[in-house]
Design a protein around this motif. Structure first.
Motif, PDB file in Angstrom:
ATOM      1  N   SER A  75      -4.365   3.610   0.120  1.00 57.56           N
ATOM      2  CA  SER A  75      -4.221   2.227   0.575  1.00 57.56           C
ATOM      3  C   SER A  75      -4.182   2.153   2.091  1.00 57.56           C
ATOM      4  N   PHE A  76      -3.318   2.965   2.696  1.00 60.47           N
ATOM      5  CA  PHE A  76      -3.207   2.951   4.150  1.00 60.47           C
ATOM      6  C   PHE A  76      -4.472   3.514   4.804  1.00 60.47           C
ATOM      7  N   GLY A  77      -5.044   4.558   4.201  1.00 60.53           N
ATOM      8  CA  GLY A  77      -6.263   5.135   4.763  1.00 60.53           C
ATOM      9  C   GLY A  77      -7.414   4.151   4.777  1.00 60.53           C
ATOM     10  N   LEU A  78      -7.558   3.376   3.695  1.00 58.22           N
ATOM     11  CA  LEU A  78      -8.633   2.381   3.641  1.00 58.22           C
ATOM     12  C   LEU A  78      -8.377   1.227   4.600  1.00 58.22           C
ATOM     13  N   VAL A  79      -7.132   0.783   4.674  1.00 60.69           N
ATOM     14  CA  VAL A  79      -6.801  -0.324   5.581  1.00 60.69           C
ATOM     15  C   VAL A  79      -7.061   0.083   7.036  1.00 60.69           C
ATOM     16  N   PHE A  80      -6.803   1.337   7.364  1.00 60.09           N
ATOM     17  CA  PHE A  80      -7.013   1.803   8.729  1.00 60.09           C
ATOM     18  C   PHE A  80      -8.500   1.900   9.087  1.00 60.09           C
ATOM     19  N   GLN A  81      -9.387   1.691   8.114  1.00 56.75           N
ATOM     20  CA  GLN A  81     -10.821   1.651   8.394  1.00 56.75           C
ATOM     21  C   GLN A  81     -11.275   0.269   8.864  1.00 56.75           C
TER      22      GLN A  81
END
Length: 285
Positions: A183-189
Motif C-alpha cells: 500500500s505504502f509502496g504504491l502510494v509513494f509512486q
C-alpha cells in the motif's frame, strides 16, 4: 495474391518475429532472475520472517511487555510452509525488481527517441527508491504503531475478567506486513505517475491544484480500502498520500517550466536557422 503483396507481408512479419524473439529473451531473464531470488529468499525464509517480526517486538516494548516473549502461532500443518513460500515470492519480487525493470526498459528503449529515453530513465530509477522509502516507513514506524494499537486491546486475567491475549498467526501477520508495504509502496509512486503524465501532456499542475479537494477525499477512501480497519494505519497512509500529492504538484510545475524553456530554445533555434537560410538565399540571388 500478387508477388508484391507477398513481399510486403514477409517484410512486415520479419520485424514482428524479431520483437517476439526479443520479448522472449527479456522474459527469460526476468523469470530467471525472479526464480533465483525466490530460491535465495526461501532458503532464508525463517530468518526473513524473524526480521519482519522485529517491529512487533518494538510494539511490545512500547506496550510495556517483554519483547522476548513475542509468540506467533500456526493452526494448520501446512500454514507456515506456505507462509514461507509467500514470503519468498514477496522477497524474490523485491530483489528481482531492478532486473525486471531493466529488462522492460531494454525492450521498449529501441522504440523511443533519445530525448524520450533520457526522460524515462530518471523515473525508472526513482520508482524503486520511492517504493523502498514507503516500505521503510512501514517497517520502522507504522507496523510498530499498528501492532501497539492491537496490543493495547489485550485484557489481563482477574477474578472478574478473562485473560485476552494477542497470538497472531504467522500467515495473518505476514499478510498484514505485505499489505502495508504494498500500500505504502504504491502510494509513494504517485509523484512518478503524475510526473510522467505531465511529461507527455496528459496532466498539468493547474489541473492537480483544481482537483486537490477531491484528492484528499480519495486519499482517505483508498487508505480505508488498502489498510487494516484501524485508524492509525488509515490516517498513516492518507497523510503521506496528501503530502505526496503536493510533491506531485511541485514536480509538475518544474516539468512544465523545463518544457517551456525547451520550447523557447527550440523556437529560437528554428528562427535562427530560418534567418540563416533567408540570408543564404539573399546572397545567392
Amino acid at each position: 495474391m500478387s508477388i508484391s503483396e507477398k513481399d510486403e507481408i514477409d517484410k512486415s512479419a520479419a520485424p514482428l518475429m524479431e520483437h517476439l524473439i526479443e520479448l522472449r529473451r527479456r522474459l527469460m531473464w526476468s523469470i530467471g532472475g525472479f526464480f533465483i531470488a525466490f530460491l535465495f529468499c526461501f532458503f532464508f525464509a525463517k530468518q526473513l520472517f524473524n526480521l519482519l517480526v522485529i517491529p512487533f517486538k518494538w510494539a511490545t516494548q512500547w506496550a510495556g511487555l517483554d519483547p522476548h516473549k513475542v509468540e506467533l502461532i500456526y493452526t494448520a500443518p501446512q500454514e507456515f510452509f506456505f507462509t514461507q513460500v509467500k514470503l519468498a515470492m514477496f522477497g524474490g519480487m523485491v530483489i528481482a525488481f531492478p532486473l525486471i525493470a531493466t529488462q522492460i526498459y531494454k525492450f521498449i528503449a529501441p522504440g523511443l527517441y533519445k530525448n524520450e529515453r533520457n526522460a524515462f530513465l530518471p523515473f525508472l530509477i526513482a520508482s524503486p527508491i520511492l517504493f523502498l522509502m514507503g516500505a521503510s516507513l512501514v517497517y520502522f514506524f507504522f507496523t510498530p504503531m499498528v501492532m501497539w494499537f492491537f496490543l493495547a486491546m489485550q485484557q489481563a486475567g482477574t477474578d472478574d475478567q478473562v485473560q485476552i491475549s494477542l497470538l497472531p498467526k504467522v500467515s495473518e501477520y505476514l499478510s498484514l506486513i505485505m499489505t502495508l508495504i504494498f500500500s505504502f509502496g504504491l502510494v509513494f509512486q504517485l509523484p512518478v505517475v503524475t510526473s510522467l503524465m505531465t511529461r507527455v501532456g496528459m496532466l498539468s499542475s493547474e489541473a492537480l491544484v483544481e482537483k486537490r479537494k477531491w484528492a484528499i477525499v480519495i486519499a482517505f477512501v483508498v487508505a480505508a480500502i488498502l489498510t487494516p480497519p484501524d485508524p492509525i494505519s488509515q490516517i498513516g497512509l492518507a497523510v503521506p498520500t496528501i503530502l505526496l500529492y503536493e510533491v506531485s504538484i511541485w514536480s509538475a510545475r518544474l516539468i512544465e517550466r523545463s518544457k517551456e524553456r525547451e520550447r523557447l530554445a527550440r523556437e529560437k533555434r528554428e528562427a535562427a536557422e530560418a534567418a540563416a537560410e533567408k540570408a543564404a538565399d539573399a546572397s545567392s540571388t
